[in-house]
Write an enzyme that holds these catalytic residues in place. Structure first.
Site, PDB file in Angstrom:
ATOM      1  N   ARG A 227       0.841  -1.235   0.039  1.00 27.97           N
ATOM      2  CA  ARG A 227       0.128  -0.083  -0.149  1.00 27.97           C
ATOM      3  C   ARG A 227       0.884   1.194  -0.105  1.00 27.97           C
ATOM      4  O   ARG A 227       1.884   1.318   0.558  1.00 27.97           O
ATOM      5  CB  ARG A 227      -0.766  -0.096   1.158  1.00 27.97           C
ATOM      6  CG  ARG A 227      -2.059  -0.905   1.153  1.00 27.97           C
ATOM      7  CD  ARG A 227      -3.189  -0.494   0.059  1.00 27.97           C
ATOM      8  NE  ARG A 227      -4.184  -1.539   0.019  1.00 27.97           N
ATOM      9  CZ  ARG A 227      -4.392  -2.417  -0.737  1.00 27.97           C
ATOM     10  NH1 ARG A 227      -3.208  -2.643  -1.617  1.00 27.97           N
ATOM     11  NH2 ARG A 227      -5.581  -3.313  -0.729  1.00 27.97           N
ATOM     12  N   HIS A 275      -0.726   0.252  -9.866  1.00 25.92           N
ATOM     13  CA  HIS A 275      -1.567  -0.598  -9.133  1.00 25.92           C
ATOM     14  C   HIS A 275      -2.011  -1.938  -9.980  1.00 25.92           C
ATOM     15  O   HIS A 275      -3.148  -2.395  -9.810  1.00 25.92           O
ATOM     16  CB  HIS A 275      -2.693  -0.043  -8.338  1.00 25.92           C
ATOM     17  CG  HIS A 275      -3.014  -0.668  -7.140  1.00 25.92           C
ATOM     18  ND1 HIS A 275      -3.658  -0.031  -5.921  1.00 25.92           N
ATOM     19  CD2 HIS A 275      -2.737  -1.890  -6.784  1.00 25.92           C
ATOM     20  CE1 HIS A 275      -3.520  -0.939  -5.116  1.00 25.92           C
ATOM     21  NE2 HIS A 275      -3.337  -2.101  -5.351  1.00 25.92           N
TER      22      HIS A 275
END
Length: 313
Positions: A227, A275
């Site tokens: 993250r 991502h």
């Protein structure tokens, strides 16, 4: 059986068709604004408060991804987002482990074979042969040994790298030197390339910071696949500027999409991907969700993938 499906970017029709093929007696539907229909199960990603807050009959909520930090953070900002006492499940793999291994191996090999540096030479029409890294000195540390972290560590060890792993509780993985929470400094010491696959919790937020970077080998590499909130961005930029970190590959960011004015874009030592290191695959995700739903319907307690709301994973 009524099943609510909500994913803002997935092909809902494809998902619903696949679910109904395995649960032909189920009524699977997508959320539309103002709907008040209640469901037995919810399959969601990034839901709004309106989608779940009135769902009083739910037997389970399935998050369509490996991480649940996003929805838990939403719950903190919007109390009542998650109905009380409803089990929350994450996907345990759904094709993500193989993708994560592929991404990690590609990134590691790019640095190990110094292909990033040769690319920079190409931009300046330079022809210099660089000294090769050795497996002995190119020590890889994997932070986070959950389903994905363990698979990545195991595959890298199988390629001949010396691999260390760090997790909250000490684990035992063949050919990987494992360290527990209170052995962090020992784990970091001597690490040439660090891969972050930790869950995002209040305890791990900002863990990739100046203090950690100073303990790595000089000219170390960073790969962040977990993250964006794990990274103190200014600390990373400073570590790159002073050559403590030679290069970094980042697939996740505190703000996504990454704003066009962000300094990461114009830092040549940083490689950016949007991502994509491990995307949820419907054909892999649905069977495990269906299997759990059927077990719950039989009155079984399903522990696999169940989220501990106190721990955040």
């Amino acid at each position: 059986m009524d099943i609510l499906f909500y994913h803002p970017s997935a092909d809902s029709n494809d998902w619903i068709a696949r679910i109904m093929a395995q649960l032909p007696n189920a009524n699977v539907y997508t959320y539309h604004q103002g709907a008040t229909q209640t469901a037995d199960y919810a399959l969601v990603w990034d839901p709004t408060r309106e989608i779940l807050s009135h769902q009083d009959n739910l037997k389970g909520i399935f998050i369509l991804g490996a991480g649940v930090d996003k929805i838990l953070n939403q719950q903190k900002r919007m109390p009542g987002l998650l109905p009380q006492n409803v089990p929350l499940y994450r996907l345990e793999d759904a094709g993500m482990a193989l993708q994560m291994q592929e991404y990690a191996i590609a990134s590691v090999m790019r640095y190990f074979r110094r292909l990033d540096e040769y690319y920079q030479q190409q931009q300046h029409k330079q022809w210099h042969v660089l000294s090769a890294h050795s497996y002995e000195e190119f020590v890889i540390g994997v932070m986070g040994l959950g389903v994905l972290g363990e698979q990545v560590a195991t595959r890298l060890a199988a390629l001949g790298f010396k691999v260390k792993g760090w997790s909250r509780s000490k684990k035992s993985i063949d050919h990987v030197d494992c360290y527990s929470q209170n052995q962090h400094d020992e784990f970091i010491s001597g690490t040439k390339l660090l891969i972050n696959l930790l869950p995002c919790t209040p305890q791990t937020q900002g863990i990739l910071n100046k203090s950690l970077f100073t303990k790595l080998e000089d000219g170390a590499y960073l790969i962040n696949l977990a993250r964006g909130n794990h990274v103190v961005e200014e600390d990373l930029l400073n570590a790159i500027a002073n050559k403590k970190i030679k290069a970094a590959t980042l697939d996740v960011f505190a703000t996504e999409p990454l704003p066009s004015e962000h300094p990461f874009w114009c830092t040549p030592e940083i490689t950016i991907t949007p991502h994509i290191s491990a995307l949820t695959q419907a054909d892999k995700a649905i069977p495990q969700i269906v299997e759990k739903i059927l077990r719950i319907e039989k009155g079984e307690k399903v522990a696999e993938g169940l989220i501990d709301l106190e721990k955040g994973y």
